[in-house]
Scaffold this motif. Sequence first.
Motif, PDB file in Angstrom:
ATOM      1  N   UNK A 202      10.023   4.382  -4.414  1.00  0.00           N
ATOM      2  CA  UNK A 202       9.310   4.636  -3.180  1.00  0.00           C
ATOM      3  C   UNK A 202       7.805   4.687  -3.351  1.00  0.00           C
ATOM      4  N   UNK A 203       7.331   4.421  -4.576  1.00  0.00           N
ATOM      5  CA  UNK A 203       5.891   4.474  -4.847  1.00  0.00           C
ATOM      6  C   UNK A 203       5.279   3.083  -4.986  1.00  0.00           C
ATOM      7  N   UNK A 204       6.037   2.059  -4.602  1.00  0.00           N
ATOM      8  CA  UNK A 204       5.551   0.696  -4.786  1.00  0.00           C
ATOM      9  C   UNK A 204       4.691   0.275  -3.600  1.00  0.00           C
ATOM     10  N   UNK A 205       4.075  -0.900  -3.728  1.00  0.00           N
ATOM     11  CA  UNK A 205       3.291  -1.489  -2.657  1.00  0.00           C
ATOM     12  C   UNK A 205       3.648  -2.974  -2.589  1.00  0.00           C
ATOM     13  N   UNK A 206       3.030  -3.751  -1.690  1.00  0.00           N
ATOM     14  CA  UNK A 206       3.398  -5.168  -1.578  1.00  0.00           C
ATOM     15  C   UNK A 206       3.262  -5.956  -2.876  1.00  0.00           C
ATOM     16  N   UNK A 207       2.388  -5.518  -3.769  1.00  0.00           N
ATOM     17  CA  UNK A 207       2.247  -6.234  -5.037  1.00  0.00           C
ATOM     18  C   UNK A 207       3.517  -6.139  -5.883  1.00  0.00           C
ATOM     19  N   UNK A 208       4.272  -5.070  -5.714  1.00  0.00           N
ATOM     20  CA  UNK A 208       5.535  -4.962  -6.453  1.00  0.00           C
ATOM     21  C   UNK A 208       6.482  -6.079  -6.030  1.00  0.00           C
ATOM     22  N   UNK A 209       6.613  -6.293  -4.718  1.00  0.00           N
ATOM     23  CA  UNK A 209       7.455  -7.389  -4.234  1.00  0.00           C
ATOM     24  C   UNK A 209       6.928  -8.743  -4.709  1.00  0.00           C
ATOM     25  N   UNK A 210       5.604  -8.882  -4.724  1.00  0.00           N
ATOM     26  CA  UNK A 210       5.000 -10.133  -5.198  1.00  0.00           C
ATOM     27  C   UNK A 210       5.387 -10.402  -6.652  1.00  0.00           C
ATOM     28  N   UNK A 228      11.639 -12.084  -1.564  1.00  0.00           N
ATOM     29  CA  UNK A 228      10.739 -11.072  -2.120  1.00  0.00           C
ATOM     30  C   UNK A 228       9.280 -11.350  -1.750  1.00  0.00           C
ATOM     31  N   UNK A 229       8.864 -12.617  -1.810  1.00  0.00           N
ATOM     32  CA  UNK A 229       7.462 -12.912  -1.486  1.00  0.00           C
ATOM     33  C   UNK A 229       7.216 -12.732   0.014  1.00  0.00           C
ATOM     34  N   UNK A 230       8.219 -13.027   0.844  1.00  0.00           N
ATOM     35  CA  UNK A 230       8.078 -12.752   2.279  1.00  0.00           C
ATOM     36  C   UNK A 230       7.997 -11.255   2.540  1.00  0.00           C
ATOM     37  N   UNK A 231       8.720 -10.470   1.739  1.00  0.00           N
ATOM     38  CA  UNK A 231       8.624  -9.016   1.866  1.00  0.00           C
ATOM     39  C   UNK A 231       7.230  -8.525   1.487  1.00  0.00           C
ATOM     40  N   UNK A 232       6.629  -9.171   0.479  1.00  0.00           N
ATOM     41  CA  UNK A 232       5.267  -8.812   0.086  1.00  0.00           C
ATOM     42  C   UNK A 232       4.284  -9.101   1.221  1.00  0.00           C
ATOM     43  N   UNK A 237       1.013  -6.963   5.883  1.00  0.00           N
ATOM     44  CA  UNK A 237       0.713  -6.979   7.321  1.00  0.00           C
ATOM     45  C   UNK A 237       1.024  -5.639   7.962  1.00  0.00           C
ATOM     46  N   UNK A 238       2.128  -5.032   7.559  1.00  0.00           N
ATOM     47  CA  UNK A 238       2.518  -3.746   8.135  1.00  0.00           C
ATOM     48  C   UNK A 238       1.533  -2.634   7.780  1.00  0.00           C
ATOM     49  N   UNK A 239       0.849  -2.790   6.670  1.00  0.00           N
ATOM     50  CA  UNK A 239      -0.136  -1.780   6.269  1.00  0.00           C
ATOM     51  C   UNK A 239      -1.522  -2.092   6.822  1.00  0.00           C
ATOM     52  N   UNK A 240      -1.592  -3.122   7.674  1.00  0.00           N
ATOM     53  CA  UNK A 240      -2.857  -3.472   8.297  1.00  0.00           C
ATOM     54  C   UNK A 240      -3.787  -4.277   7.421  1.00  0.00           C
ATOM     55  N   UNK A 241      -3.239  -4.920   6.373  1.00  0.00           N
ATOM     56  CA  UNK A 241      -4.060  -5.697   5.451  1.00  0.00           C
ATOM     57  C   UNK A 241      -3.764  -7.187   5.600  1.00  0.00           C
ATOM     58  N   UNK A 242      -4.759  -7.999   5.335  1.00  0.00           N
ATOM     59  CA  UNK A 242      -4.545  -9.431   5.243  1.00  0.00           C
ATOM     60  C   UNK A 242      -3.862  -9.729   3.914  1.00  0.00           C
ATOM     61  N   UNK A 243      -2.694 -10.375   3.935  1.00  0.00           N
ATOM     62  CA  UNK A 243      -2.022 -10.674   2.663  1.00  0.00           C
ATOM     63  C   UNK A 243      -2.927 -11.501   1.756  1.00  0.00           C
ATOM     64  N   UNK A 244      -3.027 -11.154   0.494  1.00  0.00           N
ATOM     65  CA  UNK A 244      -3.878 -11.924  -0.422  1.00  0.00           C
ATOM     66  C   UNK A 244      -3.432 -13.384  -0.508  1.00  0.00           C
ATOM     67  N   UNK A 245      -4.370 -14.262  -0.821  1.00  0.00           N
ATOM     68  CA  UNK A 245      -4.019 -15.679  -0.945  1.00  0.00           C
ATOM     69  C   UNK A 245      -2.984 -15.911  -2.036  1.00  0.00           C
ATOM     70  N   UNK A 246      -2.939 -15.023  -3.043  1.00  0.00           N
ATOM     71  CA  UNK A 246      -1.935 -15.164  -4.099  1.00  0.00           C
ATOM     72  C   UNK A 246      -0.523 -15.098  -3.533  1.00  0.00           C
TER      73      UNK A 246
END
Length: 374
Positions: A202-210, A228-232, A237-246
């Motif tokens: 429960x301590x992960x962030x979108x980078x974990x899914x990436x 998994x990458x779609x989850x990232x 987006x859900x956290x209000x951030x622009x997904x990184x280009x990576x």
Amino acid sequence: MSEKLLSLCMIVRDEADTLGRCLASVNGVVDETIVVDTGSGDDTAAVARAHGAKIYDFQWTGSFAEARNYSLSKATGAWILWMDADEALEPRDADALRQDVRTSSRQKLLYAETLHYIGSGRPDPRRAYRMAQHRVFPSGSGYAFEGAIHERLIRDGAPAADDAISLIPAIIHHFGYMDDIRQLKKKRERNLLMLQKEKQSGCSDPWTDYHIAGELNGVGSYEDAFAAVNAAIAGALQSGQLPPNAFYRLKYAVLLASGNERGAWPGIDRALALYPDDVGLRFYKGVILSRNGQYGEAIKAFRTCLTLGERCGPELTKAGIGSFRAYEFIGRCFKLLGDSVEANAAYRRAEAILVDYDETMKRLLQIEAGRIAT
């Protein structure tokens, strides 16, 4: 006694086969070497001692960040350089690296171009990914690592980043992504287990899914990697951030690897609308168009890659997509269009660029010889 300028900080475990190569590459560059051993059962400690390193034992806690932070606590230099045992500093860069660090502001986070080699056999600069990676930072300035795996640098608890990446004149060669090392160390299995554990905590962030997506893509589990990458992307987006280009790069890499280029078109244009100058996304667009038989449009995409050129940013970028690899694809497209004159011209441009890669190959052999000599 003069102040130490640069401390090398490393964490190791069963790295006797590669550690000597790494330490030989920084001989005369660093003023002290801190090696934190997390439980080696081979001759790692003996290799480290032979190179004058200070060795500290650290009980493995399941977190790479905790081990790295312990190594930082033992350093006495004004600046920290961190490396792994499966890496080596470019031989030509020793003097320039020290001079650049000596004259840098202590408020700066310094990046080095890191070449991550892939595939089997000898390291080949044509089979590598480039990345600008934070490698040098002032000690005692609030910098630390966080994250059990694929650890991130933070400063005073917040993500560490400069407004603009400041590249030091140094290249670090990373051999740990090569097939034989991955298989020997069983890195993919280890990484996936650690990433999944981090996600379940429960301590992960979108980078974990990436990162999960990247590991799954590497073993050919494309459907799971795509999820998994779609989850990232969704998590960002859900956290209000622009997904990184990576994230978008990996999404289209997965689709291409799975042979689903029709599913990737025209969606990649939405990613390019967000990152129009991303040479990786532009290259993938060219590949998608060429596979769909749209050779003229593909040539336009690859020519844009040439205009953007070879870039070294904070995301993994395949070597050559802004130079020789783009020319190779232009040649293939012209050949399929029946234009042998333009095709041969493009191939010749690619071959001319590859001369520089041959020089890099020679230096890699020197690095390898240094490893054998140890």
